[in-house]
Design an enzyme around this catalytic site. Structure first.
Site, PDB file in Angstrom:
ATOM      1  N   ARG A 140     -10.714 -15.073  -7.072  1.00 15.91           N
ATOM      2  CA  ARG A 140      -9.314 -14.868  -6.703  1.00 15.91           C
ATOM      3  C   ARG A 140      -8.811 -15.982  -5.797  1.00 15.91           C
ATOM      4  O   ARG A 140      -9.487 -16.374  -4.866  1.00 15.91           O
ATOM      5  CB  ARG A 140      -9.142 -13.528  -5.961  1.00 15.91           C
ATOM      6  CG  ARG A 140      -9.085 -12.389  -6.887  1.00 15.91           C
ATOM      7  CD  ARG A 140      -8.835 -11.081  -6.181  1.00 15.91           C
ATOM      8  NE  ARG A 140      -8.928 -10.040  -7.179  1.00 15.91           N
ATOM      9  CZ  ARG A 140      -7.879  -9.547  -7.847  1.00 15.91           C
ATOM     10  NH1 ARG A 140      -6.664  -9.947  -7.572  1.00 15.91           N
ATOM     11  NH2 ARG A 140      -8.052  -8.635  -8.774  1.00 15.91           N
TER      12      ARG A 140
ATOM     13  N   ARG B 192      13.754   6.282   5.591  1.00 21.00           N
ATOM     14  CA  ARG B 192      13.981   5.140   4.693  1.00 21.00           C
ATOM     15  C   ARG B 192      13.936   5.514   3.222  1.00 21.00           C
ATOM     16  O   ARG B 192      14.209   4.678   2.364  1.00 21.00           O
ATOM     17  CB  ARG B 192      13.000   4.024   5.034  1.00 21.00           C
ATOM     18  CG  ARG B 192      13.171   3.612   6.505  1.00 21.00           C
ATOM     19  CD  ARG B 192      12.538   2.323   6.845  1.00 21.00           C
ATOM     20  NE  ARG B 192      13.023   1.235   6.015  1.00 21.00           N
ATOM     21  CZ  ARG B 192      12.525   0.016   6.045  1.00 21.00           C
ATOM     22  NH1 ARG B 192      11.538  -0.256   6.876  1.00 21.00           N
ATOM     23  NH2 ARG B 192      12.998  -0.925   5.264  1.00 21.00           N
TER      24      ARG B 192
ATOM     25  N   HIS C  38      17.242  13.440   8.287  1.00 18.68           N
ATOM     26  CA  HIS C  38      16.525  12.902   7.131  1.00 18.68           C
ATOM     27  C   HIS C  38      15.462  13.852   6.588  1.00 18.68           C
ATOM     28  O   HIS C  38      14.454  13.413   6.052  1.00 18.68           O
ATOM     29  CB  HIS C  38      15.888  11.542   7.444  1.00 18.68           C
ATOM     30  CG  HIS C  38      16.817  10.567   8.092  1.00 18.68           C
ATOM     31  ND1 HIS C  38      17.902  10.034   7.430  1.00 18.68           N
ATOM     32  CD2 HIS C  38      16.834  10.042   9.329  1.00 18.68           C
ATOM     33  CE1 HIS C  38      18.553   9.219   8.251  1.00 18.68           C
ATOM     34  NE2 HIS C  38      17.919   9.209   9.413  1.00 18.68           N
TER      35      HIS C  38
ATOM     36  N   PRO D 175       2.313   4.602   7.316  1.00 11.19           N
ATOM     37  CA  PRO D 175       1.042   5.336   7.240  1.00 11.19           C
ATOM     38  C   PRO D 175       0.056   4.664   6.280  1.00 11.19           C
ATOM     39  O   PRO D 175       0.426   4.264   5.180  1.00 11.19           O
ATOM     40  CB  PRO D 175       1.462   6.707   6.697  1.00 11.19           C
ATOM     41  CG  PRO D 175       2.935   6.786   6.880  1.00 11.19           C
ATOM     42  CD  PRO D 175       3.442   5.382   6.839  1.00 11.19           C
ATOM     43  N   GLU D 176      -1.177   4.511   6.743  1.00  8.53           N
ATOM     44  CA  GLU D 176      -2.264   3.984   5.914  1.00  8.53           C
ATOM     45  C   GLU D 176      -3.298   5.098   5.731  1.00  8.53           C
ATOM     46  O   GLU D 176      -3.048   6.233   6.130  1.00  8.53           O
ATOM     47  CB  GLU D 176      -2.878   2.743   6.575  1.00  8.53           C
ATOM     48  CG  GLU D 176      -1.847   1.648   6.847  1.00  8.53           C
ATOM     49  CD  GLU D 176      -2.455   0.408   7.514  1.00  8.53           C
ATOM     50  OE1 GLU D 176      -3.645   0.117   7.279  1.00  8.53           O
ATOM     51  OE2 GLU D 176      -1.738  -0.257   8.282  1.00  8.53           O
TER      52      GLU D 176
END
Ligand SMILES: [Zn+2]
Length: 278
Positions: A157, A113, A94, A2-3
């Site tokens: 950078r 996870r 889970h 998920p973002e």
């Protein structure tokens, strides 16, 4: 994984469904999910509290409790938050935390996870956010991400541009999918060195960041075939059907028809068009 758009979709669901509800029970079975402060702290911090409002910063979900503390949820790799109307329904495999609400419904945190986290914040920092978030970067949909501010972040950078975009201390919320989609639309290659991005390019990247993330939120986020992400009701997002480059190695570019390339940057795959992106 998920973002920002997926987390924002979950936040909107929580805002519509659980604001004003009181927590009447907390059941913890997954110790890794509550590793930060332990199960007793979660139960003590959450039971009897009313969920006042919701917020999000990057990929962190924040539920304000009686205006004092925050319940903080981070889905990480595979976390999923589900709202169940009947608590007697069987638990998904889970399931690590169950939060019973005063309207009889139940919030369930499922995470195969176990990288995800659920905790009540230990305090609020100077920036008004839970101290555990640390120096979280600019949120493109909450704050104002301008070309100028992005150019300042990238200046000097040496890192790859894609890696910089995914650095949560700079910009909070972008992950592997949206990073590729943003750079395709901005016409800049992911393997450029951050410091070489011009102010004009930074302007395009900042603009496309807001546009892509807003469109993805409108589509309910992206659900890939592993179905690891769904909204609060277990429904899929649909932005995966609009991906121009992510996961499309060898397929024709929507703009020029040439095959999409894949390159590994920072240990992860990035997808781009070598003709359309410079
Ligand atoms: Zn192309």
């Amino acid at each position: 994984v998920p973002e920002l758009p997926e987390v924002e979709t979950v936040r909107r669901g929580l805002d519509a469904e659980v604001v004003g509800r009181k927590v009447i029970s907390v059941d913890v079975t997954g110790m890794r999910t509550v590793r930060r402060y332990g199960p007793e702290a979660l139960v003590a911090g959450l039971e009897g509290r009313v969920i006042d409002s919701t917020a999000r910063r990057g990929k962190y979900l924040l539920l304000s409790l009686d205006g004092e503390d925050y319940l903080v949820i981070h889905l990480r790799m595979s976390g999923q938050l589900l709202l169940v109307h009947d608590p007697s329904l069987p638990l998904a495999l889970h399931t690590h935390v169950r939060v019973g609400l005063d309207d009889g419904r139940e919030l369930r945190f499922v995470d195969p996870r176990t990288f995800g986290e659920v905790f009540v914040s230990g305090g609020i920092g100077d920036n008004g956010l839970p101290v555990e978030l640390g120096r979280v970067g600019v949120d493109p949909l909450v704050d104002d991400l301008t070309g100028k501010s992005l150019a300042a972040m990238l200046a000097g950078r040496r890192s790859f541009l894609k890696v910089a975009l995914l650095d949560q201390h700079l910009i909070a919320g972008i992950g592997n999918i949206y990073g590729d989609e943003i750079l395709f639309r901005a016409k800049v290659r992911p393997d450029r060195r951050s410091g070489t991005v011009t102010s004009r390019e930074a302007g395009r990247i900042a603009r496309e960041t807001t546009t892509v993330l807003t469109e993805a939120v409108g589509a309910g986020g992206s659900t890939l075939n592993d179905a690891r992400y769904t909204n609060l009701m277990g429904e899929w997002g649909s932005f995966q059907h609009q991906h121009a480059v992510y996961g499309r190695e060898g397929k024709p570019c929507a703009r020029c028809g040439r095959p999409i390339k894949r390159v590994r940057l920072g240990g992860r795959s990035s997808f781009y068009c070598e003709h359309c992106q410079v």
